[in-house]
Design a protein around this motif. Structure first.
Motif: not given
Length: 325
Positions: A94-104, A86-92
Motif C-alpha cells: 500500500t502507499p503507507d507501507l511504501y512510505l515505511g519502506i522509504l523510511f527504512l 519503486r516500480p517494482v516495490l510500490a505495486p506489492l
C-alpha cells in the motif's frame, strides 16, 4: 533449521502486536504510555552515549575509505534503491507501507548485530565497531533530512523542522549527556550490558504497542490483507538482496581486502530497528505509524536470518590475517 527460527526479541514483537490487536490502549492509558515511551527512548540513547568509547571513534578515522563506503551504502545506496525500485516495490504494498519502506532506506546501520556478524565471518571487527557506531550517531541528523527529501517526492506532505528539532531534543541531547557521563558511569554500563539490552528492547516494544494500538483502532487489519503482507516480505527481500550484492561486489571493485569486504557487507546492508522505531514516532506524527514501522520490523528479521547464513559461509572459508584499522 535453528538459524531460520525467529529470535526471542522477534517473538516479543509478534506478541506485542497481538496484544495491541486484542487489547489496544486508548484515551488516558494511551497518553500515559506515550510519556513512558518518551522517557524510555531518552534513557536508551543516554545509555548508548555512555557505552560508546570515544577512543574507538578516534582510532577508526584512520580507515576513512572503509567508513565512507559504509556510510555511502547506508545513506546513499539504500535511498537510491528505494526510489529506483519503486516500480517494482510500490505495486506489492500500500502507499503507507511504501512510505515505511522509504523510511527504512534512510535509517542508520545496526550496531550490535553488525559487529556480531562481522566477528562470526572473521571480518575486521574494530572497523565494524567504528563504522556501525558512526552510522548510528550520524543517523540522528541524516535520517530526518533524507526523510524530508524522500517524502517531498512521494506526495505524502512535507517534514517540518519541528520534527527535526524534536529528534535532536529526544535522541541527540540524551546521547551527548551519556557521553559526558561516560567518565563516571562508563565502566558500570559496560559491566551491565544486559541493562542496555533491556532498555533497548523495552523501548521498542513500548513504541510498537502504542503504534499498533492506534493503528488497530483505525482499522489496520481491515486495510492489510494477507496478500499485501506477503508483498511486503517480498519487497523487503528484494531490497536486502540488492544491498548485499552491491556492498559485496562494490567493495571488491574498490580494492578492499576480504576482511574489509566482510565489514562493509554486514555494516552497510543492515538497518537499525532500535533507531528506526523511536525516530518514526517523532517524524511521522499524524501518519499511520503502524504501517510505517511494520516494514522495519519485517526487514529486521529477514536481515538477521540472511546474514546469519552469510556469516557462516564467510567463516567456513580459509581465514586470513586481519588488517589493521
Amino acid at each position: 533449521m535453528r538459524r531460520f527460527l525467529p529470535d526471542s526479541f522477534t517473538l516479543s514483537l509478534v506478541l506485542t502486536v497481538l496484544l495491541a490487536s486484542l487489547l489496544p490502549c486508548r484515551g488516558e492509558v494511551a497518553a500515559a504510555f506515550e510519556v513512558v515511551t518518551d522517557l524510555a527512548i531518552a534513557l536508551l540513547f543516554f545509555l548508548h552515549g555512555a557505552k560508546l568509547p570515544r577512543e574507538a571513534v578516534v582510532a577508526g578515522t584512520r580507515n576513512w575509505r572503509l567508513h565512507a563506503t559504509v556510510l555511502a551504502s547506508t545513506f546513499v545506496l539504500f535511498p537510491v534503491l528505494g526510489l529506483l525500485l519503486r516500480p517494482v516495490l510500490a505495486p506489492l504494498v500500500t502507499p503507507d507501507l511504501y512510505l515505511g519502506i522509504l523510511f527504512l532506506c534512510t535509517l542508520p546501520s545496526t550496531v550490535q548485530s553488525s559487529i556480531a556478524f562481522t566477528s562470526i565471518a572473521r571480518g575486521n571487527v574494530p572497523a565494524a565497531v567504528v563504522a556501525a557506531s558512526a552510522s548510528s550517531l550520524l543517523g540522528i541528523f541524516i535520517t530526518p533530512v533524507l526523510v524530508g527529501l524522500l517524502i517531498a517526492g512521494t506526495g505524502h506532505g512535507e517534514l517540518s523542522w519541528h520534527a527535526v528539532g524534536a529528534i535532536v531534543v529526544q535522541l541527540f541531547i540524551p546521547f551527548v549527556a551519556g557521553q559526558v557521563a561516560r567518565r563516571w558511569i562508563g565502566r558500570w554500563v559496560q559491566r551491565n550490558a544486559r541493562l542496555l539490552g533491556f532498555v533497548d528492547r523495552g523501548s521498542i516494544l513500548l513504541v510498537v504497542y502504542t503504534a499498533f494500538s492506534a493503528a488497530v483502532l483505525q482499522g489496520l487489519w481491515h486495510r492489510l490483507p494477507p496478500s499485501v503482507l506477503a508483498g511486503l516480505v517480498v519487497a523487503n527481500a528484494i531490497l536486502l538482496a540488492c544491498a548485499l550484492l552491491a556492498t559485496r561486489y562494490g567493495s571488491r571493485a574498490l580494492g578492499f581486502s576480504r576482511e574489509e569486504e566482510i565489514t562493509i557487507v554486514f555494516c552497510g546492508s543492515k538497518k537499525s530497528l532500535a533507531s528506526g522505531v523511536p525516530m518514526a514516532k517523532v517524524l511521522f506524527a499524524g501518519h499511520p505509524l503502524g504501517m510505517i514501522v511494520l516494514p522495519i520490523m519485517l526487514f529486521h528479521q529477514i536481515q538477521l536470518m540472511v546474514c546469519a547464513v552469510l556469516a557462516r559461509r564467510y567463516s567456513a572459508r580459509k581465514p586470513a590475517l586481519q588488517e589493521p584499522l
